[in-house]
Scaffold this motif. Sequence first.
Motif, PDB file in Angstrom:
ATOM      1  N   ASP A 183       0.850  -1.194   0.000  1.00  0.00           N
ATOM      2  CA  ASP A 183       0.000   0.000   0.000  1.00  0.00           C
ATOM      3  C   ASP A 183       0.886   1.245   0.000  1.00  0.00           C
ATOM      4  OD1 ASP A 183      -1.919   1.926   0.237  1.00  0.00           O
ATOM      5  OD2 ASP A 183      -2.560   1.380   2.261  1.00  0.00           O
ATOM      6  N   LEU A 184       0.894   1.960  -1.134  1.00  0.00           N
ATOM      7  CA  LEU A 184       1.687   3.174  -1.280  1.00  0.00           C
ATOM      8  C   LEU A 184       0.796   4.416  -1.342  1.00  0.00           C
ATOM      9  CD1 LEU A 184       4.093   1.697  -3.959  1.00  0.00           C
ATOM     10  CD2 LEU A 184       4.864   2.613  -1.776  1.00  0.00           C
ATOM     11  N   THR A 185      -0.400   4.311  -0.808  1.00  0.00           N
ATOM     12  CA  THR A 185      -1.340   5.421  -0.832  1.00  0.00           C
ATOM     13  C   THR A 185      -0.729   6.678  -0.201  1.00  0.00           C
ATOM     14  OG1 THR A 185      -3.204   3.880  -0.612  1.00  0.00           O
ATOM     15  CG2 THR A 185      -3.640   6.201  -0.151  1.00  0.00           C
ATOM     16  N   ASN A 186      -0.784   7.772  -0.935  1.00  0.00           N
ATOM     17  CA  ASN A 186      -0.266   9.065  -0.480  1.00  0.00           C
ATOM     18  C   ASN A 186       1.236   9.090  -0.213  1.00  0.00           C
ATOM     19  OD1 ASN A 186      -2.806  10.311  -0.587  1.00  0.00           O
ATOM     20  ND2 ASN A 186      -3.311   9.668   1.502  1.00  0.00           N
ATOM     21  N   ALA A 187       1.940   8.067  -0.665  1.00  0.00           N
ATOM     22  CA  ALA A 187       3.397   8.046  -0.496  1.00  0.00           C
ATOM     23  C   ALA A 187       4.052   8.975  -1.514  1.00  0.00           C
ATOM     24  CB  ALA A 187       3.925   6.625  -0.660  1.00  0.00           C
ATOM     25  N   ASN A 188       5.208   9.502  -1.162  1.00  0.00           N
ATOM     26  CA  ASN A 188       5.959  10.363  -2.071  1.00  0.00           C
ATOM     27  C   ASN A 188       7.053   9.521  -2.727  1.00  0.00           C
ATOM     28  OD1 ASN A 188       7.458  12.294  -3.403  1.00  0.00           O
ATOM     29  ND2 ASN A 188       7.616  13.697  -1.674  1.00  0.00           N
ATOM     30  N   VAL A 189       6.910   9.275  -4.019  1.00  0.00           N
ATOM     31  CA  VAL A 189       7.884   8.442  -4.735  1.00  0.00           C
ATOM     32  C   VAL A 189       8.667   9.277  -5.757  1.00  0.00           C
ATOM     33  CG1 VAL A 189       6.618   6.284  -4.414  1.00  0.00           C
ATOM     34  CG2 VAL A 189       6.110   7.720  -6.391  1.00  0.00           C
ATOM     35  N   THR A 190       8.785  10.564  -5.520  1.00  0.00           N
ATOM     36  CA  THR A 190       9.528  11.446  -6.417  1.00  0.00           C
ATOM     37  C   THR A 190      10.969  10.968  -6.570  1.00  0.00           C
ATOM     38  OG1 THR A 190       8.187  13.334  -5.698  1.00  0.00           O
ATOM     39  CG2 THR A 190      10.238  13.827  -6.858  1.00  0.00           C
ATOM     40  N   ASN A 191      11.385  10.767  -7.806  1.00  0.00           N
ATOM     41  CA  ASN A 191      12.751  10.321  -8.136  1.00  0.00           C
ATOM     42  C   ASN A 191      13.121   8.967  -7.530  1.00  0.00           C
ATOM     43  OD1 ASN A 191      13.318  12.711  -9.631  1.00  0.00           O
ATOM     44  ND2 ASN A 191      13.820  13.790  -7.731  1.00  0.00           N
ATOM     45  N   ALA A 192      12.141   8.219  -7.084  1.00  0.00           N
ATOM     46  CA  ALA A 192      12.423   6.867  -6.567  1.00  0.00           C
ATOM     47  C   ALA A 192      12.640   5.922  -7.744  1.00  0.00           C
ATOM     48  CB  ALA A 192      11.266   6.374  -5.717  1.00  0.00           C
TER      49      ALA A 192
END
Length: 235
Positions: A201-210
């Motif tokens: 569950d990655l809801t609302n996670a910040n994956v910028t440049n991941a």
Amino acid sequence: MITIKEGLLNNGTFLMKSTAFTHTVTAIASALVASVMTIGLTSSVQAQNDEHLQALLEHRTCQRCELSGIAANGANLRESFLDVADLRKSALSGAILAFSTIYYADFRGSDLSNSDLRNTFLIHSDLIQANLSGANARNSRWKYADLTEANLENANLIDIELVYAKLNGANLTNASLRNASLYGADLTGANLKGADLYRADLTNANVTNADLSQANLCRATMPDGRISMQGCTKF
């Protein structure tokens, strides 16, 4: 007849040498005092660390204890209670901390590689740049944990709860995060290459440049709420 006062005024070389000598002696004395104070302080801190470590090993309880820099590789600390413990830069590789409860502990820069952290309850703890490679933290609850730039390569994080955790720049290469909850987690710049995020569950996670290349995101809930099919096997 030249008086002593006149001689000092007229003999500049003699005056400079005397002053330099005095300054040198003063500097040496100050250095010796500082050295003695440092040795005394170091010995005091080490004694305190040893005392707190012994208490932890015997009673599995550590409240506001000073344990920075301890060497406890492979130690059995199962079901321990750590509350506001200072464990910075400690050697805990292979240590058993399964079923432990940990509040506001400081593990910055510590070596927890290949440690047993299953079913741990860890709240608001600092694991910045900690080495957790190969660690087993399956079915743990790590809320608000700071894992900035931590090494979690090949770690077992199945069913872990990392709600609002900071994982900026963390290395999660080939880590297993199946069914993990990363709700609201900050994964900015994290390396998730080859990680297994099946049904995570990655809801609302910040994956910028991941880096999610080669990651298994089959049926994972993405930050925008959509269900990913990346990595799903087609029959």
